[in-house]
Scaffold this active site. Structure first.
Site, PDB file in Angstrom:
ATOM      1  N   ASP A   1      -6.146   3.266 -12.766  1.00  0.00           N
ATOM      2  CA  ASP A   1      -6.316   2.074 -13.662  1.00  0.00           C
ATOM      3  C   ASP A   1      -7.951   2.600 -14.464  1.00  0.00           C
ATOM      4  O   ASP A   1      -8.674   1.655 -13.897  1.00  0.00           O
ATOM      5  CB  ASP A   1      -6.342   0.745 -12.614  1.00  0.00           C
ATOM      6  CG  ASP A   1      -5.162   0.454 -12.147  1.00  0.00           C
ATOM      7  OD1 ASP A   1      -4.091  -0.091 -12.654  1.00  0.00           O
ATOM      8  OD2 ASP A   1      -5.003   0.740 -10.848  1.00  0.00           O
TER       9      ASP A   1
ATOM     10  N   LEU B   1       0.994  -1.294  -0.061  1.00  0.00           N
ATOM     11  CA  LEU B   1      -0.012  -0.072  -0.052  1.00  0.00           C
ATOM     12  C   LEU B   1       0.827   1.121   0.168  1.00  0.00           C
ATOM     13  O   LEU B   1       1.901   1.310   0.619  1.00  0.00           O
ATOM     14  CB  LEU B   1      -0.980   0.091   1.258  1.00  0.00           C
ATOM     15  CG  LEU B   1      -1.852  -1.176   1.474  1.00  0.00           C
ATOM     16  CD1 LEU B   1      -2.641  -1.116   2.484  1.00  0.00           C
ATOM     17  CD2 LEU B   1      -2.558  -1.314   0.028  1.00  0.00           C
ATOM     18  N   HIS B   2       0.367   2.299  -0.689  1.00  0.00           N
ATOM     19  CA  HIS B   2       0.898   3.525  -0.868  1.00  0.00           C
ATOM     20  C   HIS B   2      -0.108   4.654  -0.714  1.00  0.00           C
ATOM     21  O   HIS B   2      -1.278   4.263  -0.424  1.00  0.00           O
ATOM     22  CB  HIS B   2       1.764   3.862  -2.039  1.00  0.00           C
ATOM     23  CG  HIS B   2       0.803   3.383  -3.182  1.00  0.00           C
ATOM     24  ND1 HIS B   2      -0.119   3.988  -3.636  1.00  0.00           N
ATOM     25  CD2 HIS B   2       1.042   2.251  -4.124  1.00  0.00           C
ATOM     26  CE1 HIS B   2      -0.736   3.627  -4.698  1.00  0.00           C
ATOM     27  NE2 HIS B   2      -0.139   2.554  -5.026  1.00  0.00           N
TER      28      HIS B   2
ATOM     29  N   GLY C   1      -1.845   6.377  -2.521  1.00  0.00           N
ATOM     30  CA  GLY C   1      -2.733   6.389  -3.711  1.00  0.00           C
ATOM     31  C   GLY C   1      -3.915   5.537  -2.958  1.00  0.00           C
ATOM     32  O   GLY C   1      -5.000   5.778  -2.840  1.00  0.00           O
ATOM     33  N   HIS C   2      -3.513   4.214  -2.556  1.00  0.00           N
ATOM     34  CA  HIS C   2      -4.506   3.403  -1.835  1.00  0.00           C
ATOM     35  C   HIS C   2      -5.066   4.061  -0.559  1.00  0.00           C
ATOM     36  O   HIS C   2      -6.220   3.811  -0.466  1.00  0.00           O
ATOM     37  CB  HIS C   2      -3.770   2.101  -1.434  1.00  0.00           C
ATOM     38  CG  HIS C   2      -3.128   1.119  -2.561  1.00  0.00           C
ATOM     39  ND1 HIS C   2      -1.868   0.895  -2.473  1.00  0.00           N
ATOM     40  CD2 HIS C   2      -3.582   0.541  -3.463  1.00  0.00           C
ATOM     41  CE1 HIS C   2      -1.504   0.014  -3.486  1.00  0.00           C
ATOM     42  NE2 HIS C   2      -2.609  -0.318  -3.912  1.00  0.00           N
TER      43      HIS C   2
ATOM     44  N   SER D   1       2.272   3.721  -7.441  1.00  0.00           N
ATOM     45  CA  SER D   1       1.894   2.381  -7.939  1.00  0.00           C
ATOM     46  C   SER D   1       2.850   1.499  -6.999  1.00  0.00           C
ATOM     47  O   SER D   1       4.136   1.551  -6.786  1.00  0.00           O
ATOM     48  CB  SER D   1       2.241   2.048  -9.352  1.00  0.00           C
ATOM     49  OG  SER D   1       2.603   0.854  -9.585  1.00  0.00           O
ATOM     50  N   SER D   2       2.396   0.158  -6.822  1.00  0.00           N
ATOM     51  CA  SER D   2       2.978  -0.876  -5.850  1.00  0.00           C
ATOM     52  C   SER D   2       4.388  -1.174  -6.756  1.00  0.00           C
ATOM     53  O   SER D   2       5.412  -1.432  -6.307  1.00  0.00           O
ATOM     54  CB  SER D   2       2.161  -1.912  -5.574  1.00  0.00           C
ATOM     55  OG  SER D   2       1.017  -1.651  -4.840  1.00  0.00           O
ATOM     56  N   ARG D   3       4.169  -1.200  -8.019  1.00  0.00           N
ATOM     57  CA  ARG D   3       5.379  -1.895  -8.884  1.00  0.00           C
ATOM     58  C   ARG D   3       6.525  -0.708  -8.786  1.00  0.00           C
ATOM     59  O   ARG D   3       7.655  -0.911  -9.183  1.00  0.00           O
ATOM     60  CB  ARG D   3       4.957  -1.731 -10.355  1.00  0.00           C
ATOM     61  CG  ARG D   3       4.091  -3.020 -10.575  1.00  0.00           C
ATOM     62  CD  ARG D   3       3.691  -3.543 -11.946  1.00  0.00           C
ATOM     63  NE  ARG D   3       2.889  -4.744 -11.926  1.00  0.00           N
ATOM     64  CZ  ARG D   3       1.661  -4.719 -11.860  1.00  0.00           C
ATOM     65  NH1 ARG D   3       0.970  -3.741 -11.767  1.00  0.00           N
ATOM     66  NH2 ARG D   3       1.101  -6.105 -12.014  1.00  0.00           N
TER      67      ARG D   3
ATOM     68  N   GLN E   1      -5.378 -12.754 -12.609  1.00  0.00           N
ATOM     69  CA  GLN E   1      -5.272 -11.470 -13.472  1.00  0.00           C
ATOM     70  C   GLN E   1      -3.927 -11.001 -13.908  1.00  0.00           C
ATOM     71  O   GLN E   1      -3.703  -9.968 -14.748  1.00  0.00           O
ATOM     72  CB  GLN E   1      -5.852 -10.242 -12.917  1.00  0.00           C
ATOM     73  CG  GLN E   1      -5.099  -9.547 -11.616  1.00  0.00           C
ATOM     74  CD  GLN E   1      -5.663  -8.419 -10.764  1.00  0.00           C
ATOM     75  OE1 GLN E   1      -6.769  -8.892 -10.096  1.00  0.00           O
ATOM     76  NE2 GLN E   1      -5.120  -7.184 -10.754  1.00  0.00           N
TER      77      GLN E   1
END
Ligand code: AMP
Length: 280
Positions: free
Chosen positions: A151, A33-34, A36-37, A187-189, A61
């Protein structure tokens, strides 16, 4: 914050709360989580009596096994952040709760939105998204569902899922994209980017902004070309730079003031990033 790993006790508890008139907001995530979440959590908390967050890295997914295997996991920090944010419930299901033995995953008739842009480059991705969101909604049955504009296509796919599954009462809230100071969408990535890549990745937002700023002077083809050139100059390989109808994501050949959106998917190193910007 109460943590549930099993669907049944969660559903029982939520049913009791709902019986007492409590409204529920739901924020599905894959963890790491960051802010944004957390902006989705905050929005839900402002509008509902209860906020349920789920963390589940949904295997169905991922169309790329390596991406799934390397998806970041930061569970302890996630729990701490959710607790500090005041989230009421965390759903942390094992895969057997989401897809129990004998559960037949439905096929969702999503129409053209399934196979353009992300759907084209990640075949099967949106079926997987619908499978997990459908199951999680069965467990949580919220009043409101919170998704990130980051997204964008996923938001549209889930909107279609809600129609297909008759969840017309469920309100879908799309929350604007949270960005780092330099403009990179959180983003988590991003955790997998090294410091040089992270610096370069801010070019995605610059490229989107270029399109937005110059949309009245240049043709769509020129806008896309220039944005792609900016990305390439920073070392990105590009899946797409698209300017599309904001309603159905069909590509725009010209911008005439219709609701439109610029979308990018590009890879640096082995990290694929996506972002978008509404143009009007
Ligand atoms: P994920 O954990 O990546 O599946 O994301 C969970 C939810 O958080 C999705 O609805 C995302 O669109 C949303 N989200 C991810 N990044 C951001 C961001 N930078 N700003 C706002 N929402 C986001």
């Amino acid at each position: 914050m109460i943590i549930f790993k099993k669907a049944k006790p969660l559903t029982d508890r939520l049913t009791a709360w709902k019986g007492a008139g409590k409204r529920t907001g739901f924020v599905p995530t894959m963890g790491a989580l960051h802010d944004g979440h957390l902006s989705l959590i905050r929005e839900s908390m402002a509008e509902n009596d209860l906020t349920v967050c789920s963390i589940f890295i949904n295997p169905t997914q991922f169309n790329n096994a390596d991406d799934f295997a390397r998806y970041p996991v930061t569970l302890e920090q996630d729990i701490e952040q959710l607790t500090n944010a005041g989230c009421s419930v965390l759903l942390l299901p094992p895969e057997t709760e989401v897809y129990p033995a004998g559960y037949v995953k439905p096929h969702y008739d999503l129409g053209p939105i399934e196979t353009v842009l992300e759907g084209y480059y990640r075949p099967g991705h949106f079926q997987g998204v619908c499978q997990v969101v459908d199951r999680l909604l069965q467990m949580v049955a919220p009043d409101r569902l919170y998704l990130g504009q980051k997204d964008y296509q996923q938001c549209m796919v889930v909107r279609k899922l809600l129609q297909l599954t008759g969840r017309t009462h469920l309100q879908l809230r799309i929350v604007s994209t949270k960005r780092e100071a330099a403009g990179l969408a959180m983003s988590s990535r991003n955790l997998r980017l090294d410091s040089r890549q992270r610096e370069k990745a801010a070019v995605i937002y610059s490229a989107l902004n270029y399109i937005k700023t110059h949309q009245k002077e240049l043709t769509v083809a020129q806008l896309k070309e220039k944005a792609a050139a900016l990305l390439k100059a920073s070392g990105f390989t590009i899946d797409y730079v698209e300017i599309a109808d904001a309603g159905d994501l069909t590509p725009c050949s010209a911008l005439n003031g219709q609701p439109a959106i610029a979308l990018v998917a590009a890879t640096i190193g082995s990290i694929r990033l996506i972002d978008n910007l509404l143009l009007n």
